[in-house]
Design an enzyme around this catalytic site. Structure first.
Site, mmCIF file in Angstrom:
data_model
loop_
_atom_site.group_PDB
_atom_site.id
_atom_site.type_symbol
_atom_site.label_atom_id
_atom_site.label_comp_id
_atom_site.label_asym_id
_atom_site.label_seq_id
_atom_site.Cartn_x
_atom_site.Cartn_y
_atom_site.Cartn_z
ATOM 1 N N GLY A 52 0.833 -1.200 0.000
ATOM 2 C CA GLY A 52 0.000 0.000 0.000
ATOM 3 C C GLY A 52 0.859 1.237 0.000
ATOM 4 O O GLY A 52 2.056 1.169 0.322
ATOM 5 N N CYS A 79 5.252 -6.269 1.429
ATOM 6 C CA CYS A 79 5.682 -4.883 1.437
ATOM 7 C C CYS A 79 5.084 -4.132 2.644
ATOM 8 O O CYS A 79 5.428 -4.455 3.771
ATOM 9 C CB CYS A 79 5.305 -4.253 0.091
ATOM 10 S SG CYS A 79 6.155 -2.724 -0.185
ATOM 11 N N TYR A 80 4.176 -3.205 2.432
ATOM 12 C CA TYR A 80 3.536 -2.522 3.576
ATOM 13 C C TYR A 80 2.968 -3.568 4.549
ATOM 14 O O TYR A 80 3.017 -3.399 5.777
ATOM 15 C CB TYR A 80 2.427 -1.609 3.038
ATOM 16 C CG TYR A 80 1.623 -0.890 4.095
ATOM 17 C CD1 TYR A 80 2.158 0.191 4.780
ATOM 18 C CD2 TYR A 80 0.322 -1.295 4.395
ATOM 19 C CE1 TYR A 80 1.412 0.859 5.749
ATOM 20 C CE2 TYR A 80 -0.437 -0.636 5.358
ATOM 21 C CZ TYR A 80 0.120 0.443 6.032
ATOM 22 O OH TYR A 80 -0.615 1.098 6.980
ATOM 23 N N HIS A 165 7.420 -7.742 -4.174
ATOM 24 C CA HIS A 165 6.066 -8.105 -4.638
ATOM 25 C C HIS A 165 6.101 -9.427 -5.407
ATOM 26 O O HIS A 165 6.480 -9.441 -6.576
ATOM 27 C CB HIS A 165 5.502 -6.996 -5.530
ATOM 28 C CG HIS A 165 5.108 -5.781 -4.771
ATOM 29 N ND1 HIS A 165 3.858 -5.614 -4.222
ATOM 30 C CD2 HIS A 165 5.816 -4.689 -4.419
ATOM 31 C CE1 HIS A 165 3.806 -4.466 -3.582
ATOM 32 N NE2 HIS A 165 4.984 -3.875 -3.684
ATOM 33 N N GLU A 167 3.694 -10.997 -6.581
ATOM 34 C CA GLU A 167 2.577 -11.102 -7.528
ATOM 35 C C GLU A 167 2.867 -10.503 -8.896
ATOM 36 O O GLU A 167 2.124 -10.722 -9.838
ATOM 37 C CB GLU A 167 1.316 -10.452 -6.916
ATOM 38 C CG GLU A 167 1.353 -8.936 -6.728
ATOM 39 C CD GLU A 167 2.047 -8.462 -5.458
ATOM 40 O OE1 GLU A 167 2.874 -9.216 -4.924
ATOM 41 O OE2 GLU A 167 1.782 -7.334 -5.011
ATOM 42 N N SER A 218 -20.365 -4.435 -27.439
ATOM 43 C CA SER A 218 -19.496 -3.981 -28.534
ATOM 44 C C SER A 218 -19.259 -5.107 -29.526
ATOM 45 O O SER A 218 -18.787 -4.878 -30.627
ATOM 46 C CB SER A 218 -18.150 -3.529 -27.975
ATOM 47 O OG SER A 218 -17.423 -4.674 -27.561
ATOM 48 N N GLY A 219 -19.570 -6.332 -29.101
ATOM 49 C CA GLY A 219 -19.319 -7.470 -29.978
ATOM 50 C C GLY A 219 -17.983 -8.122 -29.709
ATOM 51 O O GLY A 219 -17.673 -9.181 -30.236
ATOM 52 N N GLY A 220 -17.179 -7.517 -28.860
ATOM 53 C CA GLY A 220 -15.899 -8.123 -28.472
ATOM 54 C C GLY A 220 -16.138 -9.210 -27.432
ATOM 55 O O GLY A 220 -17.261 -9.383 -26.953
ATOM 56 N N VAL A 221 -15.075 -9.884 -27.076
ATOM 57 C CA VAL A 221 -15.230 -11.013 -26.169
ATOM 58 C C VAL A 221 -15.710 -10.553 -24.787
ATOM 59 O O VAL A 221 -16.518 -11.238 -24.147
ATOM 60 C CB VAL A 221 -13.925 -11.857 -26.068
ATOM 61 C CG1 VAL A 221 -12.776 -11.045 -25.546
ATOM 62 C CG2 VAL A 221 -14.125 -13.083 -25.226
ATOM 63 N N ASP A 222 -15.311 -9.359 -24.345
ATOM 64 C CA ASP A 222 -15.645 -8.948 -22.977
ATOM 65 C C ASP A 222 -17.146 -8.681 -22.823
ATOM 66 O O ASP A 222 -17.801 -9.244 -21.954
ATOM 67 C CB ASP A 222 -14.868 -7.682 -22.578
ATOM 68 C CG ASP A 222 -13.396 -7.804 -22.908
ATOM 69 O OD1 ASP A 222 -12.932 -8.947 -23.035
ATOM 70 O OD2 ASP A 222 -12.725 -6.775 -23.045
ATOM 71 N N SER A 223 -17.674 -7.822 -23.693
ATOM 72 C CA SER A 223 -19.088 -7.508 -23.520
ATOM 73 C C SER A 223 -19.966 -8.684 -23.951
ATOM 74 O O SER A 223 -21.054 -8.882 -23.410
ATOM 75 C CB SER A 223 -19.477 -6.224 -24.253
ATOM 76 O OG SER A 223 -19.204 -6.324 -25.619
ATOM 77 N N SER A 224 -19.487 -9.511 -24.895
ATOM 78 C CA SER A 224 -20.279 -10.692 -25.281
ATOM 79 C C SER A 224 -20.355 -11.668 -24.116
ATOM 80 O O SER A 224 -21.401 -12.258 -23.843
ATOM 81 C CB SER A 224 -19.647 -11.398 -26.485
ATOM 82 O OG SER A 224 -19.617 -10.543 -27.584
ATOM 83 N N LYS A 360 -7.959 -10.785 -19.559
ATOM 84 C CA LYS A 360 -8.522 -11.287 -20.814
ATOM 85 C C LYS A 360 -8.579 -12.820 -20.877
ATOM 86 O O LYS A 360 -9.587 -13.397 -21.257
ATOM 87 C CB LYS A 360 -7.652 -10.756 -21.962
ATOM 88 C CG LYS A 360 -8.257 -10.872 -23.318
ATOM 89 C CD LYS A 360 -9.357 -9.893 -23.483
ATOM 90 C CE LYS A 360 -9.475 -9.199 -24.757
ATOM 91 N NZ LYS A 360 -10.363 -8.043 -24.669
#
Ligand code: XMP
Length: 504
Positions: A52, A79-80, A165, A167, A218-224, A360
């Site tokens: 943080g 870390c923090y 870190h 990660e 939008s027709g992309g993978v995310d919104s579909s 993604k």
């Protein structure tokens, strides 16, 4: 059963959750100061204190509920988070002049966290303090050149602290370290993507209840994928698919058919004329983005009125969109793009962005579970402003047509030669310049068209794809033969950074 990540504000906190999902462990991110009762509702088997921006020396530094130490479960402080542990158990620390960022070499690694580590290994540091005296019962288990106390442990209590870190990808053995933590603490690794789906379904049901959702598709993978998630969860929704005339060849029909077949309530709005009109004489890329964003909102508002009322507006925002748009530390806001942030204040919907912590590849996995056809699921990312930002300068119908044909030839060739999945994103860009050539005995001036293909994992950095010369040769010949307006084809060999993936 879970790991609870107490978030003290690090930009990397969602990455910790992602790494745990990769290691098939379920985690929940809660605010760092959450009361222990709330933490216990998640039945934690271990806690992770995130990094943080605060300093433990600040009087208002966020602290975990002190009762977490009575839970008798393992704690990993990053870390923090490590300073919080050291401070609570009365170790001593000192602040260093300014925050130290960057790569360091970790050496002298011992103990369960570092099982299987090489003699020295690169880690990523971002810290502003250092532990100078350990609490009793603790020992140092790793060091760097600048910092003799880079990791600490209290084996009896099962508490661990690392100053770096694990990660982030720049910590080369970060995954192994987290894996060692899970193994040593006997945390079962049985989390599967189906569980993510179940959780998301539960989350949207709880959030939306009997409300109605308007989805910007939008027709992309995310919104579909989001559309399928809503349909799968039985949420009452309308997915507004705005055809802004800036889509690629065949894209609209493909999306409509696939989503209809899977139970999504899609309404396509044919708004090409309105968008192209608004883009007339506009050359500046940011201006284009703003205009497209504005038109988009206008269409959505219209449809909201027509089919409403809706209480929620759903968007397929992913985690990298959130960081790029927010311009968090290390990721200065690069372009005024992406979904978040573009909405007018007067919009009265509540935002629904259930995919906001996913990446993604994770969304593609969800899409597979939800039955999205591979043609859409594995499609390269495509920007919201579409082909408008792949036509340098003014957008016209004629240019759109030329670009669409050339792009389709390139993409089809990648698919036919099985190179499509080897690249993260491939595109054609139409420049405003005409260059000289010969056709028969005549001089001929045609557009300069650029092809771009990049490799990468998340679009935040990318390298240009080393596509075979013979392949590029065939594509260039086909484009100049079938799209006579194009006179010259060039291939972009710049990485990101310093270039971006898109040309505008
Ligand atoms: P850049 O060009 O910034 O692109 O390297 C990184 C990723 O973001 C996409 N991109 C956009 N997506 N609206 C979007 O929704 C935009 O204005 C936009 N600009 C770039 C780009 O296609 C790549 O995947």
């Amino acid at each position: 059963m879970s790991i609870v990540i107490l978030d003290f504000g690090s930009q990397y906190t969602p990455l910790i959750a992602r790494r745990l999902r990769e290691l098939r462990v379920y985690s929940v991110v809660l605010p760092g100061t959450s009361p222990v009762e709330e933490i216990c509702t998640q039945e934690p088997q271990a806690l992770i204190f995130s990094g943080g921006p605060a300093s433990v020396f600040d009087s208002d530094a966020p602290l975990p509920d002190p009762r977490v130490y009575d839970l008798d479960i393992p704690i990993l402080g990053i870390c923090y988070g490590m300073y919080l542990l050291a401070q609570h158990f009365e170790g001593q620390m000192k602040q260093i002049g300014r925050r130290e960022y960057g790569k360091a070499l970790l050496t002298h690694c011992e103990g369960p966290l570092f099982a299987g580590f090489p003699g020295e290994t690169q880690v990523w540091m971002s810290h502003s303090g250092t532990v100078t005296a350990l609490p009793s019962g603790w020992r140092v288990v790793a060091a760097t050149k600048e910092n003799p106390v880079a990791a600490i442990e209290c084996p009896d209590a099962r508490y661990f602290g690392v100053q770096f870190h694990p990660e982030v990808v720049h910590t080369v053995e970060g995954r192994l370290m987290l894996e060692n933590f899970l193994q040593a603490m006997k945390i079962p690794r049985d989390w599967v993507p189906e569980h993510t789906l179940e959780l998301l379904v539960r989350e949207v049901k709880e959030k939306v209840g009997s409300g109605r959702v308007l989805l910007a598709l939008s027709g992309g993978v995310d919104s579909s994928t989001l559309a399928l998630l809503l349909a799968h969860a039985g949420i009452e929704h309308i997915a507004v698919f705005v055809d802004h005339g800036l889509l690629r060849q065949g894209e609209r029909a493909e999306v409509e058919q696939a989503l209809h077949a899977l139970g999504v309530n899609v309404i396509t709005v044919d708004a090409a004329g309105q968008f192209i009109q608004a883009l007339q004489d506009v050359w500046d890329p940011e201006e284009k983005r703003k205009i497209i964003g504005q038109e988009f909102i206008t269409v959505l508002e219209e449809k909201a009125r027509e089919y409403g009322p809706f209480q929620f507006l759903a968007q397929g925002t992913l985690y990298p969109d959130v960081i790029e748009s927010a311009g968090g530390a290390g990721t200065a806001s690069i372009k005024s793009h992406h979904n978040v942030g573009g909405l007018p204040k007067e919009l009265v919907f509540k935002l629904l962005e259930p995919l906001r912590f996913l990446f993604k590849d994770e969304v593609r996995e969800l899409a597979r579970l939800l039955g999205l056809p591979d043609a859409i699921r594995l499609r390269h990312p495509f920007p919201g402003p579409g082909l408008a930002i792949r036509i340098l300068g003014e957008v016209t119908q004629e240019k759109l047509e030329v670009l669409r044909q050339a792009d389709a030839i390139f993409i089809e060739a990648l698919r036919m030669t099985n190179l499509y999945q080897d690249v993260w994103q491939a595109l054609a860009v139409l420049t405003p310049w005409h260059s000289v050539g010969v056709m028969g005995d005549e001089r001929h001036y045609g557009y300069v068209l650029a092809l771009r293909a990049v490799t990468g994992v998340d679009g935040m950095t990318a390298d240009w794809a080393r596509l075979p010369a013979e392949f590029l040769d065939k594509v260039a010949r086909k484009i100049t033969c079938q799209v006579p307006e194009v006179g010259r084809v060039v291939y972009d060999i710049t990485s990101k950074p310093p270039a971006t993936i898109e040309w505008e």
